[in-house]
Scaffold this motif. Sequence first.
Motif, PDB file in Angstrom:
ATOM      1  N   UNK A 255       0.872  -1.169   0.000  1.00 36.48           N
ATOM      2  CA  UNK A 255       0.000   0.000   0.000  1.00 36.48           C
ATOM      3  C   UNK A 255       0.907   1.216   0.000  1.00 36.48           C
ATOM      4  N   UNK A 256       0.761   2.029  -0.998  1.00 36.04           N
ATOM      5  CA  UNK A 256       1.625   3.207  -1.045  1.00 36.04           C
ATOM      6  C   UNK A 256       0.785   4.466  -0.826  1.00 36.04           C
ATOM      7  N   UNK A 257       1.189   5.236   0.155  1.00 38.02           N
ATOM      8  CA  UNK A 257       0.487   6.485   0.433  1.00 38.02           C
ATOM      9  C   UNK A 257       1.422   7.633   0.150  1.00 38.02           C
ATOM     10  N   UNK A 258       0.877   8.617  -0.502  1.00 35.04           N
ATOM     11  CA  UNK A 258       1.685   9.817  -0.738  1.00 35.04           C
ATOM     12  C   UNK A 258       0.851  11.011  -0.301  1.00 35.04           C
ATOM     13  N   UNK A 259       1.315  11.654   0.747  1.00 36.23           N
ATOM     14  CA  UNK A 259       0.595  12.796   1.283  1.00 36.23           C
ATOM     15  C   UNK A 259       1.395  14.032   0.924  1.00 36.23           C
ATOM     16  N   UNK A 260       0.823  14.940   0.171  1.00 39.00           N
ATOM     17  CA  UNK A 260       1.595  16.137  -0.124  1.00 39.00           C
ATOM     18  C   UNK A 260       0.695  17.325  -0.381  1.00 39.00           C
TER      19      UNK A 260
ATOM     20  N   UNK B 177      -1.925   2.476  -4.956  1.00 39.96           N
ATOM     21  CA  UNK B 177      -1.362   3.812  -4.758  1.00 39.96           C
ATOM     22  C   UNK B 177      -2.463   4.723  -4.227  1.00 39.96           C
ATOM     23  N   UNK B 178      -2.199   5.401  -3.146  1.00 40.50           N
ATOM     24  CA  UNK B 178      -3.164   6.351  -2.593  1.00 40.50           C
ATOM     25  C   UNK B 178      -2.485   7.709  -2.519  1.00 40.50           C
ATOM     26  N   UNK B 179      -3.048   8.670  -3.172  1.00 40.41           N
ATOM     27  CA  UNK B 179      -2.444   9.999  -3.144  1.00 40.41           C
ATOM     28  C   UNK B 179      -3.401  10.961  -2.463  1.00 40.41           C
ATOM     29  N   UNK B 180      -2.878  11.639  -1.469  1.00 46.23           N
ATOM     30  CA  UNK B 180      -3.690  12.620  -0.752  1.00 46.23           C
ATOM     31  C   UNK B 180      -3.117  14.000  -0.986  1.00 46.23           C
TER      32      UNK B 180
ATOM     33  N   UNK C 276      -6.891  10.812  -7.062  1.00 41.82           N
ATOM     34  CA  UNK C 276      -6.331  11.614  -5.980  1.00 41.82           C
ATOM     35  C   UNK C 276      -7.430  11.868  -4.953  1.00 41.82           C
ATOM     36  N   UNK C 277      -7.040  11.767  -3.683  1.00 44.93           N
ATOM     37  CA  UNK C 277      -7.986  12.101  -2.630  1.00 44.93           C
ATOM     38  C   UNK C 277      -7.587  13.423  -2.028  1.00 44.93           C
ATOM     39  N   UNK C 278      -8.565  14.119  -1.485  1.00 44.88           N
ATOM     40  CA  UNK C 278      -8.279  15.460  -0.994  1.00 44.88           C
ATOM     41  C   UNK C 278      -8.442  15.520   0.522  1.00 44.88           C
ATOM     42  N   UNK C 279      -7.640  16.347   1.133  1.00 37.96           N
ATOM     43  CA  UNK C 279      -7.685  16.473   2.590  1.00 37.96           C
ATOM     44  C   UNK C 279      -6.702  15.515   3.219  1.00 37.96           C
ATOM     45  N   UNK C 280      -6.597  15.577   4.538  1.00 41.42           N
ATOM     46  CA  UNK C 280      -5.643  14.713   5.228  1.00 41.42           C
ATOM     47  C   UNK C 280      -6.223  13.326   5.435  1.00 41.42           C
ATOM     48  N   UNK C 281      -5.397  12.305   5.303  1.00 39.08           N
ATOM     49  CA  UNK C 281      -5.912  10.951   5.529  1.00 39.08           C
ATOM     50  C   UNK C 281      -6.222  10.713   6.996  1.00 39.08           C
ATOM     51  N   UNK C 282      -7.270   9.912   7.230  1.00 36.44           N
ATOM     52  CA  UNK C 282      -7.628   9.548   8.601  1.00 36.44           C
ATOM     53  C   UNK C 282      -6.969   8.200   8.886  1.00 36.44           C
ATOM     54  N   UNK C 283      -5.819   8.227   9.514  1.00 30.93           N
ATOM     55  CA  UNK C 283      -5.003   7.021   9.632  1.00 30.93           C
ATOM     56  C   UNK C 283      -5.697   5.949  10.438  1.00 30.93           C
TER      57      UNK C 283
END
Lengths: 560, 155
Positions: free
Chosen positions: A422-427, A455-458, A490-497
């Motif tokens: 699972x790849x998360x990219x928060x930027x 791939x999850x991009x936030x 692409x997802x928007x906002x901060x991820x809810x871990x």
Amino acid sequence: MGESWFRREFLTPRRLIFNVGFYGLHLFFFAYGWYSQATNTRLSALNGLKWSVWTSRGAGLVLAFDGGLILLPMLRNVIRVIRPRLAWAFPADENIWFHRQVAYSMAFWAMVHTTAHYVNFFNVERTQVRPEIALDIHYTQAGGITGHFMLLIMVLMYTTAHHKVRAQCFEAFWYTHHLAFFFMIGLYSHATGCFVRDDAEPDYITSFPFYSTEHCLGYESWRFVIWPGIIYFGERVWREIRARRATRLSKVLVHPSGAMELRIIKPSFKYVAGQWLFIQVPDVSGFQWHPFTITSAPEDPYVSVHIRQVGDWTQGLGERVGAGPSVVQSLTQAAMKGKEKDENSQYGTRGDFVELDPSYSARPLPVVRIDGPYGAPAEDVFKVEVAVLIGAGIGVTPFASILKHIWYRQRKGTLGSLKRVEFFWVCRDAPSFGWFQSLLQEVEAAQADPNFLRINIYLTQKIGEDMLWNIAVNDAGAEYDPLTLLRTRTMFGRPDWNSIYSRMRQAVETGQYLPGTNAQLRTKVGTYFCGPSVLAKSIKEACVANSSAHVNFSFAKEHF
Amino acid sequence: MGNLIWHEYARFVSLTASAYTIWAAFWGVLYRKFFWDFVGGIVRNPGGIQPNPNVSVMITLIVKAPVIQIFAFVLGCAIVMVEYPAPFLKNTIFSRSLLVKTMMLLVQSVLAILFYQGTNGAIWSLVAMGCYIRAQMLGEKVEEAKQNRGRGGKA
């Protein structure tokens, strides 16, 4: 910070063990130094100075201990070798943190030691236990001179090591910290003045160490604490030798986002994915070594690093290879134009990278030297069943190498126990990392099994109205995401871990996530994070909260 | 040298030097000694240096009554308050003017060099002063202090 100081320092088992061990040892050495001075009958004349001499001897022994410890976390090559074997015993990746703890402790005990000595010498002069005045000891004898010099060096080193200064001007920190060489010389020779002696005049001899241990009754602590210094010096020499081995800068690619990719060929350089290196370009600066994450996989025939032109050194490098800010700017503009032209194609491209042709410019490509590699916890991804890779902002760079490496291993079928990634990219703004997107595109396109890599991009920035419309119009029904040009949305906002991890746990527990795994075995889910510490903390909390009898979430953070 | 902002760096040195001077002045009150008493003084056994009568003013101000040490102590505290800065000094002339800080450091180093314990405090104050002077030569301005905009990690 939300949690209290007491909770952090004493109620966390690992931290408690460290605190008790570290500060306990300091107090033990202080007590021992005090006791052995106070009870030594041969030093009864000095003991006439009472508490101040006991304090200074105790604190002196503690400082010797710290002087030995301070270099240990800086033995990067030694740490790299022993890390895989001893990762369970101590957090080898927290070496800078440990270095700082020793430094803080050193500052405190230096204060104690110096204060006590100011009282000592005052009383030596007053009582004339030795026929000298206080300033003689301070400014004409080895102990005093080296002591005052070490204090001055400490002021310069500590102040330039402040994170603000390091961020503003890394060189100021980098050069000033090399005063450590003189500091260490001062430390090892601090006792050569034979201050601790049983007679009024020092007993010097002509052979090493130039004072007689018959009458000079110090702790001789330099015999122990000099070894880390010698090993460190040897390591620096070794690094220099290794850096001089044949290295060739084979290609410079400029990505439209402004990042330069240096492809370097160095056959003697062996590394694993996720590690980093130091790079030096003598044409830009003959002394500076700059750390960069390796972005190529070990299987690649070259070593690559991606460099964005943000500081004076990186800009200087850009100018030198002929990719100065103006060049990059025009490239970016050209790429944007190209994108406009391509508008009616199925989906736009961000423009390809451009290879700089060395024969085109008057100067050949500069000589580069690389030193490394140095370790990072992401080497361990193949030992877990599910790897959660989280990169925040620029912290995404080590995952370039890791994802490429996973891709190579996937092709060869040597993934080990790794089943899913699972790849998360928060930027804040994805377009500024265009080169990484193109890499993600490649990796994503190469996936045969759609469930292996997700791939999850936030995107955490606030979205303007234009962008909102852009997304609303272009996103619906398009095959590719309009922002990143990936198939992943692409997802928007901060991820809810917390909810991400709890959903993952449920999926693993019900057997949906990893088909065919035996529910009785404990599934190992390793999280590898690189980015700011605030985010690290919340992810770690989510990992701890969601670990259950069937799923074990572990967490590792990378440092730069 | 890169983009080092000299007055921000000088602040760290100045805080260190002032903290050292405060601590030195405290011990200077307990163990009083004129630093320069060896000039023209004679050594007596026991008793140490007997200073030259020409410097009896300094002996009065340092040994008989710790006036210099107390001044240094108070000034050191004042510099720490200006540099930190204390809430009531934020955005005032004291915490914003590099010249004021340079002057305070100069006085501190003059005071600190007079008594036995203060030497390092005096030298470090001079270093901080040098950095402030460099900042002024480069025309650096103290940035407007940030208003209460919250900290990272807190909503």
